[in-house]
Design a protein around this motif. Structure first.
Motif, PDB file in Angstrom:
ATOM      1  N   ALA A 170       0.841  -1.197   0.000  1.00 43.73           N
ATOM      2  CA  ALA A 170       0.000   0.000   0.000  1.00 43.73           C
ATOM      3  C   ALA A 170       0.874   1.244   0.000  1.00 43.73           C
ATOM      4  O   ALA A 170       2.057   1.213   0.343  1.00 43.73           O
ATOM      5  CB  ALA A 170      -0.940   0.003   1.196  1.00 43.73           C
ATOM      6  N   VAL A 171       0.276   2.362  -0.371  1.00 48.13           N
ATOM      7  CA  VAL A 171       0.975   3.636  -0.487  1.00 48.13           C
ATOM      8  C   VAL A 171       0.533   4.545   0.643  1.00 48.13           C
ATOM      9  O   VAL A 171      -0.648   4.580   0.998  1.00 48.13           O
ATOM     10  CB  VAL A 171       0.660   4.300  -1.847  1.00 48.13           C
ATOM     11  CG1 VAL A 171       1.357   5.646  -1.967  1.00 48.13           C
ATOM     12  CG2 VAL A 171       1.052   3.381  -2.988  1.00 48.13           C
ATOM     13  N   ASN A 172       1.467   5.293   1.203  1.00 43.01           N
ATOM     14  CA  ASN A 172       1.127   6.273   2.225  1.00 43.01           C
ATOM     15  C   ASN A 172       0.573   7.507   1.531  1.00 43.01           C
ATOM     16  O   ASN A 172       1.309   8.425   1.167  1.00 43.01           O
ATOM     17  CB  ASN A 172       2.366   6.625   3.061  1.00 43.01           C
ATOM     18  CG  ASN A 172       2.012   7.449   4.289  1.00 43.01           C
ATOM     19  OD1 ASN A 172       0.951   8.079   4.345  1.00 43.01           O
ATOM     20  ND2 ASN A 172       2.892   7.450   5.273  1.00 43.01           N
ATOM     21  N   CYS A 173      -0.721   7.544   1.363  1.00 41.01           N
ATOM     22  CA  CYS A 173      -1.348   8.613   0.584  1.00 41.01           C
ATOM     23  C   CYS A 173      -1.354   9.949   1.308  1.00 41.01           C
ATOM     24  O   CYS A 173      -1.474  10.994   0.670  1.00 41.01           O
ATOM     25  CB  CYS A 173      -2.783   8.218   0.225  1.00 41.01           C
ATOM     26  SG  CYS A 173      -2.889   6.777  -0.867  1.00 41.01           S
ATOM     27  N   THR A 199       1.500  11.796  -0.053  1.00 42.75           N
ATOM     28  CA  THR A 199       1.493  12.077  -1.491  1.00 42.75           C
ATOM     29  C   THR A 199       0.280  12.907  -1.887  1.00 42.75           C
ATOM     30  O   THR A 199      -0.046  13.003  -3.069  1.00 42.75           O
ATOM     31  CB  THR A 199       1.488  10.754  -2.290  1.00 42.75           C
ATOM     32  OG1 THR A 199       0.313  10.004  -1.939  1.00 42.75           O
ATOM     33  CG2 THR A 199       2.709   9.922  -1.986  1.00 42.75           C
ATOM     34  N   LYS A 253      -2.304   8.849  -6.489  1.00 42.60           N
ATOM     35  CA  LYS A 253      -1.969   7.446  -6.692  1.00 42.60           C
ATOM     36  C   LYS A 253      -2.646   6.955  -7.949  1.00 42.60           C
ATOM     37  O   LYS A 253      -3.580   7.584  -8.462  1.00 42.60           O
ATOM     38  CB  LYS A 253      -2.428   6.600  -5.498  1.00 42.60           C
ATOM     39  CG  LYS A 253      -3.932   6.644  -5.256  1.00 42.60           C
ATOM     40  CD  LYS A 253      -4.316   5.839  -4.037  1.00 42.60           C
ATOM     41  CE  LYS A 253      -5.816   5.888  -3.778  1.00 42.60           C
ATOM     42  NZ  LYS A 253      -6.601   5.273  -4.872  1.00 42.60           N
ATOM     43  N   GLN A 287      -3.031   1.222  -7.183  1.00 44.59           N
ATOM     44  CA  GLN A 287      -2.451   1.357  -5.853  1.00 44.59           C
ATOM     45  C   GLN A 287      -3.529   1.507  -4.785  1.00 44.59           C
ATOM     46  O   GLN A 287      -4.602   2.046  -5.040  1.00 44.59           O
ATOM     47  CB  GLN A 287      -1.508   2.572  -5.795  1.00 44.59           C
ATOM     48  CG  GLN A 287      -0.256   2.401  -6.631  1.00 44.59           C
ATOM     49  CD  GLN A 287       0.592   3.659  -6.618  1.00 44.59           C
ATOM     50  OE1 GLN A 287       0.091   4.770  -6.752  1.00 44.59           O
ATOM     51  NE2 GLN A 287       1.899   3.481  -6.432  1.00 44.59           N
ATOM     52  N   CYS A 324      -4.244   2.752  -0.633  1.00 45.23           N
ATOM     53  CA  CYS A 324      -3.731   3.622   0.419  1.00 45.23           C
ATOM     54  C   CYS A 324      -3.644   2.864   1.734  1.00 45.23           C
ATOM     55  O   CYS A 324      -4.573   2.151   2.116  1.00 45.23           O
ATOM     56  CB  CYS A 324      -4.625   4.851   0.577  1.00 45.23           C
ATOM     57  SG  CYS A 324      -4.552   6.002  -0.815  1.00 45.23           S
ATOM     58  N   GLN A 368      -7.824  -3.297  -5.611  1.00 43.70           N
ATOM     59  CA  GLN A 368      -6.386  -3.078  -5.677  1.00 43.70           C
ATOM     60  C   GLN A 368      -5.649  -4.082  -4.795  1.00 43.70           C
ATOM     61  O   GLN A 368      -6.143  -4.510  -3.754  1.00 43.70           O
ATOM     62  CB  GLN A 368      -6.031  -1.652  -5.215  1.00 43.70           C
ATOM     63  CG  GLN A 368      -6.659  -0.544  -6.013  1.00 43.70           C
ATOM     64  CD  GLN A 368      -7.918  -0.009  -5.367  1.00 43.70           C
ATOM     65  OE1 GLN A 368      -8.691  -0.781  -4.791  1.00 43.70           O
ATOM     66  NE2 GLN A 368      -8.126   1.289  -5.463  1.00 43.70           N
TER      67      GLN A 368
END
Length: 295
Positions: A124-127, A130, A134, A138, A140, A244
């Protein structure tokens, strides 16, 4: 005429099983059995082929990454519900704890940690770092550290002697659902609290959560000191859910700091977004549970 003896009956039955003189098994000869066997072999082969063919056609209509029915066409009608932990059992919504033994809280409270730590797994992405930028592939990540800042296993998730229980909330996943932002007119027309209205105006795209007592007496016994971790809303960048890899629904701990002891308090937590329909009778758009803190 005398009835046949038991021995005659047994011999007759054995002869029916196998007649050595006429070479028959269960009353049928070899050719008769071959014809029946050939018929059922062809019959079940055709039946199996038909079933496999229909199954193949059915799988052609299924997308492995996307449900066939979404939005208003789905069973959930595009309206996310809410779930909570700990859930004592499927037939009860009462969260009860006795302060006489701090280490004796039941297994349902222990589920908090198991459920919450699941957010730490997966890709997962540290939204939050950012600004929500994304790709559709991807997911979050949930900030597990902030989530468990004051509700964790060290303080028994608030179910210890301090008597400030934490309840974990989650908004159910709805494929391709995006929260519709509130306008100023929408906010003014709702019956949400004035404090929440101010917060919604600042972040109208988020899904906001508010927990209150269901009745006037419950409001008094629940108290006004309620905290939400990591914050009182689910950020808009968690949506939409598109299957995702590594996606997990955002979670929220609600900490009740001033619950009256020895009184069963009925609590309702409601999700707020312009396109979330609320119906207490149908249990849509919110969740209900009871808190009881024994001495």
């Amino acid at each position: 005429m005398s009835s046949p003896s038991l021995r005659d009956r047994v011999n007759g039955f054995l002869t029916f099983i196998w007649d050595g003189e006429e070479k028959k098994f269960l009353g049928r000869g070899g050719r008769n059995w071959a014809e029946i066997g050939a018929f059922y072999l062809v019959f079940y082969t055709i039946l199996l082929g038909f079933f496999v063919g229909m199954l193949a056609v059915f799988y052609q209509t299924i997308d492995g990454d996307r449900p066939r029915l979404t939005g208003e066409s789905s069973l959930l009608k595009g309206n996310p519900g809410m779930g909570f932990k700990p859930m004592p059992d499927i037939e009860s919504t009462l969260l009860r704890y006795s302060f006489q033994n701090e280490s004796g809280f039941s297994s349902c409270e222990r589920n908090h940690d198991t459920y919450a730590k699941a957010t730490a797994d997966g890709v997962a992405v540290n939204c939050s770092e950012t600004n929500g930028e994304k790709t559709e592939e991807q997911a979050c990540a949930v900030d597990y550290k902030k989530l468990t800042e004051q509700c964790n296993e060290e303080n028994y998730f608030g179910f210890g002697t301090e008597g400030k229980p934490c309840v974990l909330l989650r908004l159910n996943k709805i494929f391709d659902w995006i929260p519709e932002p509130f306008t100023e007119e929408d906010v003014n027309a709702t019956d949400m609290s004035d404090d929440l209205k101010q917060k919604v105006r600042q972040k109208p795209n988020n899904v906001w959560i508010e927990c209150v007592g269901e009745n006037p007496a419950d409001i008094d016994n629940l108290g006004a000191d309620i905290e939400y971790f990591p914050e009182q809303s689910f950020a808009s960048y968690y949506y939409p859910y598109l299957n995702q890899k590594g996606y997990l629904s955002p979670l929220m701990f609600v900490k009740f700091n001033s619950v009256e002891r020895n009184v069963a308090v009925m609590v309702e937590c409601r999700a707020w977004a312009k396109n979330i329909r609320y119906d207490r009778t149908e249990k849509e758009g919110g969740v209900h549970f009871e808190l009881l803190l024994d001495p």
